[in-house]
Design a protein around this motif. Structure first.
Motif, mmCIF file in Angstrom:
data_model
loop_
_atom_site.group_PDB
_atom_site.id
_atom_site.type_symbol
_atom_site.label_atom_id
_atom_site.label_comp_id
_atom_site.label_asym_id
_atom_site.label_seq_id
_atom_site.Cartn_x
_atom_site.Cartn_y
_atom_site.Cartn_z
ATOM 1 N N VAL A 315 1.001 -1.149 -0.090
ATOM 2 C CA VAL A 315 -0.076 -0.061 -0.069
ATOM 3 C C VAL A 315 0.840 1.214 -0.061
ATOM 4 O O VAL A 315 0.643 2.351 -0.695
ATOM 5 N N HIS A 316 1.919 1.261 0.675
ATOM 6 C CA HIS A 316 2.942 2.260 0.930
ATOM 7 C C HIS A 316 3.471 2.377 -0.493
ATOM 8 O O HIS A 316 3.843 3.915 -1.038
ATOM 9 N N LYS A 317 3.787 1.753 -1.290
ATOM 10 C CA LYS A 317 4.292 1.481 -2.498
ATOM 11 C C LYS A 317 3.400 2.163 -3.701
ATOM 12 O O LYS A 317 3.894 3.214 -4.428
ATOM 13 N N LYS A 318 1.992 1.968 -3.352
ATOM 14 C CA LYS A 318 1.206 2.650 -4.148
ATOM 15 C C LYS A 318 1.223 4.139 -4.137
ATOM 16 O O LYS A 318 0.740 4.850 -4.949
ATOM 17 N N VAL A 319 1.272 4.714 -2.881
ATOM 18 C CA VAL A 319 1.366 5.960 -2.756
ATOM 19 C C VAL A 319 2.404 6.653 -3.592
ATOM 20 O O VAL A 319 2.018 7.605 -4.092
ATOM 21 N N LYS A 320 3.398 6.150 -3.723
ATOM 22 C CA LYS A 320 4.709 6.566 -4.333
ATOM 23 C C LYS A 320 4.088 6.435 -6.087
ATOM 24 O O LYS A 320 4.416 7.268 -6.846
#
Length: 498
Positions: A315-320
């Motif tokens: 999910v954190h990767k999707k932010v970027k």
């Protein structure tokens, strides 16, 4: 420099600012550690460059103030998440203004200290020149001999920078360094030790009438950590000692802690009642209950933790990926928003498809969509809370695990009929041999004949591992001794179904 007590004070305030239900505790814990590490690294580097005590005290104040920034963020975030944004925004602006004023005042103090130090050096330089001049005149007049050692007299030494700084400006509240500067990961050890002490203090004496979810989860985490350590001791002992089931360890842990049968009984009843109460709403509690009943192996707890970490990373990767043009601070703001309100449903669907096969994704996605707010809305507008997403995927993962071992569990209970009671979770050596024979028989799977050789090899391997073993727990069977055979029978069954 900052002292151990300063870091402990920040850690206490940070915990005080957290929510009572422990929501997103892991995320804030990581943020706390990163902030402290970054601040302390900068503080140590700056302290090495400074010369006067006054400048060092200014730097210690600045670093102490910077450490408190993460507490400020958590207070504001808690107000926003609790439905009080009208209070959070004025508080944020007030704290930002106070920070600006503090830094400006600190900057002026440093400038004053530097200016006074320069004046002190200038006076010392003039005094040195005057002394040298008078010394030359004295030698010329014959009052001092040229080979005299008086030029090296202490009278010619200028005042030290530390003395100059100490007489210029004083700061109350922080002491000058008396111990080594706290560096590296000492802050994490301080924080973890203090929190562990507070957590253990919850379990002293008689139990409360009922446990809340946070209290119960703390007990579960302590039990699994204690069980892992006990298993390691048993396996490393010579001769090797038998491992306990989680149920046995649960009562042994209570007995060791409370020493009284009455207290053990009270705590056991309260904990089991809490498990029954929270199992329908918390996958972690439900899994622990099934481990106690010998329906799931203990490894499932570690698998759930790995799933939680993987989910967070994806999910954190999707932010970027979705906001590649934003700055680091802006990305951090988006990430905090997703932690608070949940990521968009569209992001959750992408993450699920990345984690699971197409078939499994189609099974779990309806449950993910049902957890979205508002349900049935635009996937970009609807949000799914991270806790809800973890709960859905955790229960789906546990369901897969139960289905995977369902046949083995039937065989296990059949050969374990001679146990003092149903579901005791321990096999004797002879029972383990009988279980291996039953598992190796795939007579009903005629279309899986190509697996017979592999199953025969696995059966021989199991017999080697059973040599010298007196007992096996259900978890040892599933996670170690019979793991390969369970997978082979699963492949045989899927081949028949296909």
């Amino acid at each position: 420099a900052l002292q151990k007590e300063d870091l402990e004070g920040v850690a206490q305030l940070f915990d005080l600012a957290g929510g009572a239900d422990g929501e997103e505790e892991e995320a804030w814990g990581q943020r706390f550690e990163q902030h402290i590490s970054r601040t302390m690294q900068g503080h140590v580097a700056t302290m090495k460059r400074l010369r006067s005590d006054a400048e060092r005290r200014c730097e210690a104040l600045r670093a102490h103030h910077e450490l408190l920034a993460v507490v400020q963020e958590r207070v504001v975030d808690r107000l926003q998440s609790s439905g009080q944004p009208h209070v959070a925004e004025p508080l944020r602006q007030l704290l930002n203004l106070m920070t600006s004023l503090f830094r400006a005042s600190l900057g002026c103090a440093v400038e004053l200290a530097g200016a006074d130090a320069e004046r002190t050096e200038a006076r010392a330089s003039k005094a040195k020149i005057a002394v040298k001049s008078s010394s030359k005149e004295a030698r010329t007049s014959g009052e001092i001999q040229p080979d005299s050692q008086n030029d090296a007299s202490p009278m010619l030494e200028s005042p030290s920078m530390s003395e100059a700084g100490a007489t210029t400006i004083k700061f109350e509240g922080l002491q000058t360094p008396k111990a080594q500067t706290v560096r590296g990961k000492a802050y994490a050890q301080i924080h973890d030790a203090r929190r562990e002490h507070a957590r253990q203090a919850q379990f002293v004496g008689r139990p409360p009438p009922e446990l809340d979810l946070q209290h119960l989860r703390s007990i579960i985490q302590i039990l699994f950590t204690s069980k892992k350590e006990a298993d390691q001791r048993a396996r490393s002992s010579r001769p090797r000692a038998p491992c306990q089931t989680m149920e046995q360890h649960f009562y042994a842990w209570l007995a060791l802690r409370y020493k009284s049968l009455a207290l053990v009984d009270e705590w056991a009843r309260v904990i089991i009642t809490a498990i029954q109460r929270f199992a329908p709403v918390c996958c972690e509690v439900s899994t622990f209950g099934k481990v106690l009943q010998h329906r799931l192996s203990e490894d499932q707890v570690g698998i759930l933790e790995a799933l939680k970490d993987t989910l967070r990373q994806l999910v954190h990767k999707k932010v970027k990926e979705r906001h590649s043009t934003l700055t680091v601070l802006q990305l951090d703001t988006v990430w905090r928003e997703w932690q608070r309100d949940g990521p968009p449903l569209a992001v959750c669907e992408q993450v699920v498809r990345h984690m699971y096969s197409e078939e499994d994704s189609e099974c779990v996605l309806p449950q993910v969509r049902a957890a979205a707010i508002p349900p049935g809305g635009n996937p970009e507008a609807s949000r799914v809370g991270l806790r809800d997403l973890r709960e859905v995927l955790g229960r789906f993962q546990v369901g897969l695990a139960e289905h995977h071992v369902s046949e083995f569990l039937e065989f296990f209970n059949e050969v374990n009929q001679d146990a003092p009671r149903t579901g005791v979770g321990i096999l004797q050596a002879a029972q383990a041999e009988e279980l291996a024979q039953r598992m190796a028989d795939i007579g009903g799977y005629e279309d899986a004949a190509d697996l017979r050789d592999q199953i025969s090899e696995e059966l021989a391997s199991i017999r080697e591992r059973l040599a010298g073993v007196k007992t096996l727990t259900y978890s040892e069977c599933v996670d170690d001794v019979f793991a390969g055979l369970i997978s082979l029978r699963w492949d045989a069954q899927r081949g028949l179904d296909g």
